[in-house]
Design a protein around this motif. Structure first.
Motif, mmCIF file in Angstrom:
data_model
loop_
_atom_site.group_PDB
_atom_site.id
_atom_site.type_symbol
_atom_site.label_atom_id
_atom_site.label_comp_id
_atom_site.label_asym_id
_atom_site.label_seq_id
_atom_site.Cartn_x
_atom_site.Cartn_y
_atom_site.Cartn_z
ATOM 1 N N ALA A 35 45.624 92.978 57.318
ATOM 2 C CA ALA A 35 44.604 94.004 57.158
ATOM 3 C C ALA A 35 44.015 94.447 58.482
ATOM 4 O O ALA A 35 43.685 95.618 58.666
ATOM 5 C CB ALA A 35 43.492 93.491 56.240
ATOM 6 N N GLU A 47 43.278 89.762 49.848
ATOM 7 C CA GLU A 47 44.362 90.418 49.126
ATOM 8 C C GLU A 47 45.711 90.136 49.799
ATOM 9 O O GLU A 47 46.725 89.933 49.126
ATOM 10 C CB GLU A 47 44.122 91.924 49.036
ATOM 11 C CG GLU A 47 42.972 92.332 48.126
ATOM 12 C CD GLU A 47 41.611 92.181 48.792
ATOM 13 O OE1 GLU A 47 41.559 91.861 50.006
ATOM 14 O OE2 GLU A 47 40.598 92.381 48.093
ATOM 15 N N ASP A 48 45.731 90.119 51.133
ATOM 16 C CA ASP A 48 46.958 89.797 51.865
ATOM 17 C C ASP A 48 47.440 88.394 51.504
ATOM 18 O O ASP A 48 48.637 88.163 51.295
ATOM 19 C CB ASP A 48 46.728 89.861 53.376
ATOM 20 C CG ASP A 48 46.460 91.264 53.889
ATOM 21 O OD1 ASP A 48 46.813 92.233 53.193
ATOM 22 O OD2 ASP A 48 45.888 91.383 54.985
ATOM 23 N N HIS A 82 47.060 97.973 46.855
ATOM 24 C CA HIS A 82 47.486 96.831 47.655
ATOM 25 C C HIS A 82 48.560 96.062 46.901
ATOM 26 O O HIS A 82 48.542 95.969 45.671
ATOM 27 C CB HIS A 82 46.289 95.910 47.945
ATOM 28 C CG HIS A 82 46.571 94.907 49.017
ATOM 29 N ND1 HIS A 82 47.238 93.726 48.765
ATOM 30 C CD2 HIS A 82 46.277 94.904 50.340
ATOM 31 C CE1 HIS A 82 47.343 93.039 49.893
ATOM 32 N NE2 HIS A 82 46.772 93.726 50.868
#
Length: 212
Positions: A35, A47-48, A82
């Motif tokens: 990110a 989220e990554d 995402h």
């Protein structure tokens, strides 16, 4: 945000894999770009991390080439979302990967992109799992006893359970020789279990970086 060392611990991806997966491979592009990036380091979002855990699980069952094809399909069809919001599962036999669409249908995203795929149960990404090399990847919501990760608390940075105390604040005090009772006096919401968990997780990060 998580630096590469912490992201490695929480996802099961080695530091080398993280480096390769964020590299641009011609027309395919990176598997996942962190990110944030500054002049010194890469920083991964919560989220990554969720997406990377999914990739590590998928990699145990199928080839990286198939995973890249699946990710490329999602990037092209859902460019504004995402990758962590998409559920992927290797179909029996490992020949293709299916994606669960918003309406609950499983769609083939590798062998026959866009066609309805086999209905399979999505493997849990958040729970503890073991990689092919025998490395145990911790539960994402509780990376160590007494710690918790919640996207709504400090943006998902590991904290002592039930508090907003960052684990590294506590582990640093322990490393400097501060006794548990003195830490609790400074931070009344801290507990012996949380302090032990902070130390355990800090040690896990150090050990993981040492063998990478």
């Amino acid at each position: 945000m998580y630096d590469t060392k912490m992201a490695s611990v929480l996802t099961g991806a080695t530091l080398g894999q993280l480096a390769r997966w964020r590299s641009d491979l011609g027309s395919q592009g990176p598997l996942l770009e962190p990110a944030h990036r500054d002049s010194r380091r890469h920083l991964y979002s919560f989220e990554d991390v969720v997406a990377l855990r999914g990739y590590v699980l998928l990699r145990q069952q199928t080839s990286l080439q198939r995973i890249r094809k699946a990710v490329q399909y999602l990037k092209e069809t859902h460019p504004d979302t995402h990758l962590s919001s998409h559920l992927l599962k290797v179909a029996p036999g490992g020949r293709t990967i299916v994606w669960m669409s918003d309406d609950g249908e499983y769609v083939d995203v590798v062998e026959r992109p866009g066609q309805q795929g086999i209905r399979v149960v999505m493997q849990a990404i958040f729970g503890e799992f073991e990689t092919d090399s025998g490395r145990v990847v911790p539960d994402l919501s509780e990376p160590a006893p007494g710690l918790s990760i919640d996207i709504d608390t400090r943006a998902g940075f590991p904290v002592l359970a039930g508090t907003r105390l960052p684990f590294n604040t506590i582990s640093s005090l322990s490393r400097d020789g501060v006794r548990d009772e003195d830490i609790i006096e400074m931070y009344p919401s801290a507990t012996p279990r949380g302090i032990a968990g902070a130390n355990q997780f800090a040690k896990l990060i150090e050990l993981n970086a040492a063998v990478a």
